[in-house]
Scaffold this motif. Structure first.
Motif, PDB file in Angstrom:
ATOM      1  N   MET A   1       0.843  -1.200   0.000  1.00 51.28           N
ATOM      2  CA  MET A   1       0.000   0.000   0.000  1.00 51.28           C
ATOM      3  C   MET A   1       0.880   1.253   0.000  1.00 51.28           C
ATOM      4  N   ILE A   2       0.520   2.211  -0.826  1.00 46.46           N
ATOM      5  CA  ILE A   2       1.243   3.480  -0.848  1.00 46.46           C
ATOM      6  C   ILE A   2       1.045   4.201   0.487  1.00 46.46           C
ATOM      7  N   ARG A   3       2.119   4.801   1.001  1.00 49.14           N
ATOM      8  CA  ARG A   3       2.027   5.613   2.224  1.00 49.14           C
ATOM      9  C   ARG A   3       2.500   7.011   1.873  1.00 49.14           C
ATOM     10  N   ILE A   4       1.582   7.954   1.880  1.00 46.81           N
ATOM     11  CA  ILE A   4       1.920   9.300   1.433  1.00 46.81           C
ATOM     12  C   ILE A   4       2.657  10.077   2.520  1.00 46.81           C
ATOM     13  N   HIS A   5       3.577  10.921   2.110  1.00 46.50           N
ATOM     14  CA  HIS A   5       4.255  11.841   3.018  1.00 46.50           C
ATOM     15  C   HIS A   5       4.914  12.929   2.179  1.00 46.50           C
ATOM     16  N   GLU A   6       5.292  14.003   2.846  1.00 47.58           N
ATOM     17  CA  GLU A   6       5.778  15.203   2.168  1.00 47.58           C
ATOM     18  C   GLU A   6       7.043  14.955   1.341  1.00 47.58           C
ATOM     19  N   GLU A   7       7.875  14.018   1.778  1.00 45.55           N
ATOM     20  CA  GLU A   7       9.156  13.772   1.097  1.00 45.55           C
ATOM     21  C   GLU A   7       9.097  12.609   0.108  1.00 45.55           C
ATOM     22  N   MET A   8       7.919  12.074  -0.167  1.00 47.28           N
ATOM     23  CA  MET A   8       7.825  10.910  -1.043  1.00 47.28           C
ATOM     24  C   MET A   8       8.200  11.292  -2.483  1.00 47.28           C
ATOM     25  N   PRO A   9       8.686  10.325  -3.270  1.00 51.68           N
ATOM     26  CA  PRO A   9       9.024  10.614  -4.669  1.00 51.68           C
ATOM     27  C   PRO A   9       7.768  11.017  -5.450  1.00 51.68           C
ATOM     28  N   ILE A  10       7.856  12.112  -6.160  1.00 54.70           N
ATOM     29  CA  ILE A  10       6.717  12.609  -6.925  1.00 54.70           C
ATOM     30  C   ILE A  10       6.274  11.594  -7.976  1.00 54.70           C
ATOM     31  N   GLU A  11       7.228  10.879  -8.574  1.00 56.01           N
ATOM     32  CA  GLU A  11       6.883   9.889  -9.602  1.00 56.01           C
ATOM     33  C   GLU A  11       6.023   8.758  -9.026  1.00 56.01           C
ATOM     34  N   THR A  12       6.301   8.376  -7.790  1.00 55.22           N
ATOM     35  CA  THR A  12       5.508   7.324  -7.129  1.00 55.22           C
ATOM     36  C   THR A  12       4.062   7.779  -6.963  1.00 55.22           C
ATOM     37  N   LEU A  13       3.897   9.016  -6.497  1.00 51.73           N
ATOM     38  CA  LEU A  13       2.555   9.548  -6.313  1.00 51.73           C
ATOM     39  C   LEU A  13       1.856   9.740  -7.658  1.00 51.73           C
ATOM     40  N   LYS A  14       2.592  10.223  -8.634  1.00 54.36           N
ATOM     41  CA  LYS A  14       2.000  10.449  -9.963  1.00 54.36           C
ATOM     42  C   LYS A  14       1.456   9.136 -10.533  1.00 54.36           C
ATOM     43  N   ALA A  15       2.208   8.062 -10.402  1.00 54.14           N
ATOM     44  CA  ALA A  15       1.760   6.767 -10.910  1.00 54.14           C
ATOM     45  C   ALA A  15       0.491   6.309 -10.202  1.00 54.14           C
ATOM     46  N   PHE A  16       0.451   6.492  -8.891  1.00 50.66           N
ATOM     47  CA  PHE A  16      -0.730   6.103  -8.096  1.00 50.66           C
ATOM     48  C   PHE A  16      -1.958   6.900  -8.545  1.00 50.66           C
ATOM     49  N   LEU A  17      -1.813   8.210  -8.666  1.00 49.59           N
ATOM     50  CA  LEU A  17      -2.938   9.065  -9.037  1.00 49.59           C
ATOM     51  C   LEU A  17      -3.382   8.802 -10.479  1.00 49.59           C
ATOM     52  N   ALA A  18      -2.420   8.602 -11.370  1.00 41.86           N
ATOM     53  CA  ALA A  18      -2.746   8.358 -12.784  1.00 41.86           C
ATOM     54  C   ALA A  18      -3.497   7.041 -12.951  1.00 41.86           C
ATOM     55  N   GLU A  19      -3.099   6.033 -12.189  1.00 34.51           N
ATOM     56  CA  GLU A  19      -3.765   4.729 -12.258  1.00 34.51           C
ATOM     57  C   GLU A  19      -5.243   4.841 -11.908  1.00 34.51           C
ATOM     58  N   ARG A  20      -5.568   5.772 -11.022  1.00 34.67           N
ATOM     59  CA  ARG A  20      -6.960   5.970 -10.597  1.00 34.67           C
ATOM     60  C   ARG A  20      -7.660   7.052 -11.416  1.00 34.67           C
ATOM     61  N   GLN A  21      -6.963   7.575 -12.412  1.00 39.99           N
ATOM     62  CA  GLN A  21      -7.483   8.654 -13.275  1.00 39.99           C
ATOM     63  C   GLN A  21      -7.855   9.888 -12.467  1.00 39.99           C
ATOM     64  N   TRP A  22      -7.035  10.175 -11.467  1.00 39.88           N
ATOM     65  CA  TRP A  22      -7.236  11.353 -10.631  1.00 39.88           C
ATOM     66  C   TRP A  22      -6.412  12.551 -11.104  1.00 39.88           C
ATOM     67  N   LEU A  23      -5.626  12.373 -12.130  1.00 48.39           N
ATOM     68  CA  LEU A  23      -4.891  13.483 -12.733  1.00 48.39           C
ATOM     69  C   LEU A  23      -5.543  13.859 -14.057  1.00 48.39           C
TER      70      LEU A  23
END
Length: 324
Positions: A1-23
């Motif tokens: 499971m993804i664990r979000i935090h301020e210092e997380m890699p932007i690419e990791t978050l981008k992939a998660f959001l894109a997969e859910r079509q939230w971008l």
């Protein structure tokens, strides 16, 4: 499971959001920042080349006090609450929910912009009448919302809250020295921890809190959950929501207004302003226990008051709880 935090890699978050079509198409994330001082959850503001939005994730503990376990499913309660109150006349006072991932315990929501929570009322020691009117109106509309029959019981969160409201503050030895908060507070609290009449009332209120009711509650209706921006008022953080009795939200609200202003007549004024059916004595009792637990309990407020002022507030709280 993804664990979000301020210092997380932007690419990791981008992939998660894109997969859910939230971008949006071709949307790029520029940076992440902390979205306020949340107590319970991790809350991030995501800044892109097109907009900003907020993502909020629950953990297996209280984010601010990570040694305190908390049910990770609380974010699902928050999502269910926002669905239950989705009505046009409340929309302007709540953030828009853009998506929810139950497996990641993550809520995707509108960024309300440059808001500040209303804990400033403790420092300014007053509340604007128009703000008060709006907060009562919003609360009544929440209470009037038709929650689905399968709305979560939220019992684990209620049991956590029950301990911190009705039990721990009134234990003679709870392992927490109040003198670390303010010298003299431990001695000031002692008589309230041994008052059997008072503790009997508190025990009964606690049982009522854990029982199931028929009114949708916010569950934590205090200045930390209220946001202001220019003339707008928003209400956030309903993870303690459940079906209970309206006097709980009203009493908590009254308690914080009393602590801010040292004016006990807020129980009467709220009771007169709130248009729904309620028991004013029960509102007063909940207000009393909330005042006490915030002064002699573990959940301290960002509120500076002298020992003399706390003497007055605790006496007021006892009177609210024991007056019939």
């Amino acid at each position: 499971m993804i664990r979000i935090h301020e210092e997380m890699p932007i690419e990791t978050l981008k992939a998660f959001l894109a997969e859910r079509q939230w971008l949006h198409p071709n949307e790029k994330i520029d940076r992440l920042s902390k979205a306020g001082e949340g107590n319970m959850n991790v809350v991030l503001k995501v800044h892109t080349d097109q907009r900003s939005f907020v993502i909020k994730q629950s953990r297996e503990y209280v984010q601010k006090y990570q040694d305190i376990p908390a049910p990770i499913e609380r974010i699902a309660v928050e999502s269910a609450f926002y669905k239950a109150v989705a009505q046009e006349d409340l929309e302007k006072h709540l953030p828009k929910i853009l998506g929810f991932d139950n497996d990641a315990y993550l809520l995707y929501m509108e960024d309300l912009g440059d808001c500040k929570n209303m804990t400033f009322v403790y420092h300014q020691r007053n509340v604007e009448q128009h703000q008060l009117n709006t907060l009562v109106e919003v609360l009544y509309k929440i209470h009037s919302s038709k929650a689905p029959k399968n709305f979560p019981y939220n019992m684990e969160m209620r049991q956590l809250n029950h301990q911190h409201i009705f039990v721990l503050p009134f234990m003679e030895d709870n392992g927490f020295s109040l003198d670390t908060v303010q010298i003299g507070l431990q001695d000031l609290a002692a008589p309230y921890k041994t008052n059997t009449e008072l503790k009997s009332v508190i025990s009964e209120l606690g049982k009522k809190y854990l029982s199931q009711g028929d009114t949708l509650l916010h569950g934590d209706y205090y200045p930390g959950s209220w946001m202001s921006k220019n003339e707008e008022i928003y209400v956030l953080d309903p993870e303690f929501g459940f079906l209970g009795f309206p006097e709980f939200d009203l009493g908590v609200m009254a308690a914080h207004l009393i602590m801010a202003t040292n004016d006990a007549t807020f129980v009467d004024s709220l009771s007169n302003t709130y248009p729904g059916k309620h028991d004013k004595t029960l509102v007063a009792q909940i207000a009393g226990v909330e005042i006490m637990r915030r002064i002699i309990g573990l959940a301290q407020l960002p509120m500076e008051r002298s020992i003399e002022e706390k003497v007055s507030l605790l006496a007021m709280a006892q009177k609210l709880m024991l007056s019939k």
